[in-house]
Design a protein around this motif. Sequence first.
Motif, PDB file in Angstrom:
ATOM      1  N   UNK A   1      -7.183   8.202   9.575  1.00 41.65           N
ATOM      2  CA  UNK A   1      -7.435   8.504   7.999  1.00 41.65           C
ATOM      3  C   UNK A   1      -6.692   7.536   7.136  1.00 41.65           C
ATOM      4  N   UNK A   2      -7.535   6.796   6.417  1.00 39.13           N
ATOM      5  CA  UNK A   2      -7.045   5.781   5.422  1.00 39.13           C
ATOM      6  C   UNK A   2      -6.099   6.393   4.452  1.00 39.13           C
ATOM      7  N   UNK A   3      -4.896   6.048   4.180  1.00 35.48           N
ATOM      8  CA  UNK A   3      -4.166   6.739   3.303  1.00 35.48           C
ATOM      9  C   UNK A   3      -3.584   5.823   2.003  1.00 35.48           C
ATOM     10  N   UNK A   4      -3.394   4.460   2.024  1.00 38.76           N
ATOM     11  CA  UNK A   4      -2.873   3.714   0.925  1.00 38.76           C
ATOM     12  C   UNK A   4      -2.976   2.502   1.460  1.00 38.76           C
ATOM     13  N   UNK A   5      -2.769   1.619   0.106  1.00 41.17           N
ATOM     14  CA  UNK A   5      -2.828   0.310   0.265  1.00 41.17           C
ATOM     15  C   UNK A   5      -1.830  -0.519  -0.378  1.00 41.17           C
ATOM     16  N   UNK A   6      -0.949  -1.400   0.005  1.00 44.47           N
ATOM     17  CA  UNK A   6       0.188  -1.988  -0.693  1.00 44.47           C
ATOM     18  C   UNK A   6       0.173  -3.383  -0.228  1.00 44.47           C
ATOM     19  N   UNK A   7       0.693  -4.190  -1.178  1.00 41.30           N
ATOM     20  CA  UNK A   7       0.569  -5.745  -0.911  1.00 41.30           C
ATOM     21  C   UNK A   7       2.053  -6.109  -1.174  1.00 41.30           C
ATOM     22  N   UNK A   8       2.535  -6.968  -0.511  1.00 41.37           N
ATOM     23  CA  UNK A   8       3.838  -7.638  -0.880  1.00 41.37           C
ATOM     24  C   UNK A   8       4.031  -8.462  -1.973  1.00 41.37           C
ATOM     25  N   UNK A   9       5.216  -8.592  -2.427  1.00 45.15           N
ATOM     26  CA  UNK A   9       5.144  -9.354  -3.643  1.00 45.15           C
ATOM     27  C   UNK A   9       5.090 -10.717  -3.632  1.00 45.15           C
ATOM     28  N   UNK A  10       4.532 -11.464  -4.620  1.00 38.86           N
ATOM     29  CA  UNK A  10       4.104 -12.880  -4.683  1.00 38.86           C
ATOM     30  C   UNK A  10       5.368 -13.664  -4.325  1.00 38.86           C
ATOM     31  N   UNK A  11       6.419 -13.341  -4.835  1.00 42.73           N
ATOM     32  CA  UNK A  11       7.810 -14.021  -4.629  1.00 42.73           C
ATOM     33  C   UNK A  11       8.259 -14.165  -3.116  1.00 42.73           C
TER      34      UNK A  11
ATOM     35  N   UNK B   1       5.089  -3.702   1.800  1.00 43.95           N
ATOM     36  CA  UNK B   1       5.792  -3.766   0.834  1.00 43.95           C
ATOM     37  C   UNK B   1       4.840  -4.042  -0.327  1.00 43.95           C
ATOM     38  N   UNK B   2       5.075  -4.504  -1.679  1.00 41.10           N
ATOM     39  CA  UNK B   2       4.369  -4.594  -2.487  1.00 41.10           C
ATOM     40  C   UNK B   2       3.897  -5.844  -3.191  1.00 41.10           C
ATOM     41  N   UNK B   3       2.764  -5.898  -3.765  1.00 40.54           N
ATOM     42  CA  UNK B   3       2.433  -7.415  -4.372  1.00 40.54           C
ATOM     43  C   UNK B   3       2.971  -7.249  -5.584  1.00 40.54           C
TER      44      UNK B   3
END
Length: 350
Positions: A166-176, A327-329
């Motif tokens: 089941x797809x739950x969430x999506x996070x993108x690693x920070x730009x830095x 991590x987050x974008x």
Amino acid sequence: MPNGQWYPPEWPVRIRALAAGEITAMTPRRAATVMLLRDGPAGPAVHMLRRRASMAFAAGAYAYPGGGVDPRDDDGTVGWAGPGRDVWARRLGVDAASAQAIVCAAVRETYEEAGVLLAGETAGTVVGDTTGDDWEADRDALAGHELSFADFLNRRGLVLRSDLLGAWARWITPEFEPRRYDTWFFVAALPPGQRTRNTSTEADRTVWIRPAEATEAYDRGELLMMPPTVATLRQLQSYGSAAEALAGSEGRDLTPVLATARMEGEELVLSWPGHEEFTKRVEPRPSEQKQSQSPSQSPSPSQSPSPSQSPSQGPSPSQGPRQSPGQTHTHTQTQTQTQTQTQTPSGGSR
């Protein structure tokens, strides 16, 4: 009392360097991670691994099994059961080939890092014990990139059970961050007859723990975790069983979580929209204050890494650098610079 939020000390320096154009944001690679659940008397527990203390990136942090998409994960010959690629494409917000690659990465990485395989001989069956020597040889070959996931399944006469995810969430690693991942989080139940084991070379222990217990330990500062891990654990707490969580994934919003960084005077504010608990306010060190007051002064290497420097790089999903995906974008902005957005990658590799 400080909690267990993983926060690299070099982030403020890299954020300021990115805002000043001294480093370039890397394009994130696609990745997948799986919150594997099993039911217990007090409710479902989730399988987590702890990154080795020797790792350069997120050492000691707890995360879920997962990793980067392998270029061969979109192989059209892979055996498939459950919702089709077009269905997953609409759910994940990508094209059909990318959807297959992401789902395959989720299933493959769970097998590589936890020894659990979400596949069966038919659309209604799941393999049993996968701990034999022959299974381990295949798992090693997959992890070593000597065997593609499609060849592994086809040789054993198996089909990937996409309906078990089941797809739950999506996070993108920070730009830095020097190594970035566009990561889809999935939820799945431990199949009957299978058991987890620590098959990751980057983890020094694995645990089954109830989401509430994990977040309470994080709040006390006893367990180190990254924001996506904490956020998803808190979201799992309201479900009374693995089946309920899997059913609850159907309506979840998969809009990417994009962190933001801004300057308020000399103070750096790093925040994750929708997740206020992770907001960080960082005052500049004396050396940085002195630098900001002398604009003609060239930043020292320790203050502003060049694009080739990777102060916190370390293992990432399963592609060589192997990072706990999750991590987050970050969209970095200053008082004089507009917000910059990095595009979601169209491809990824291990």
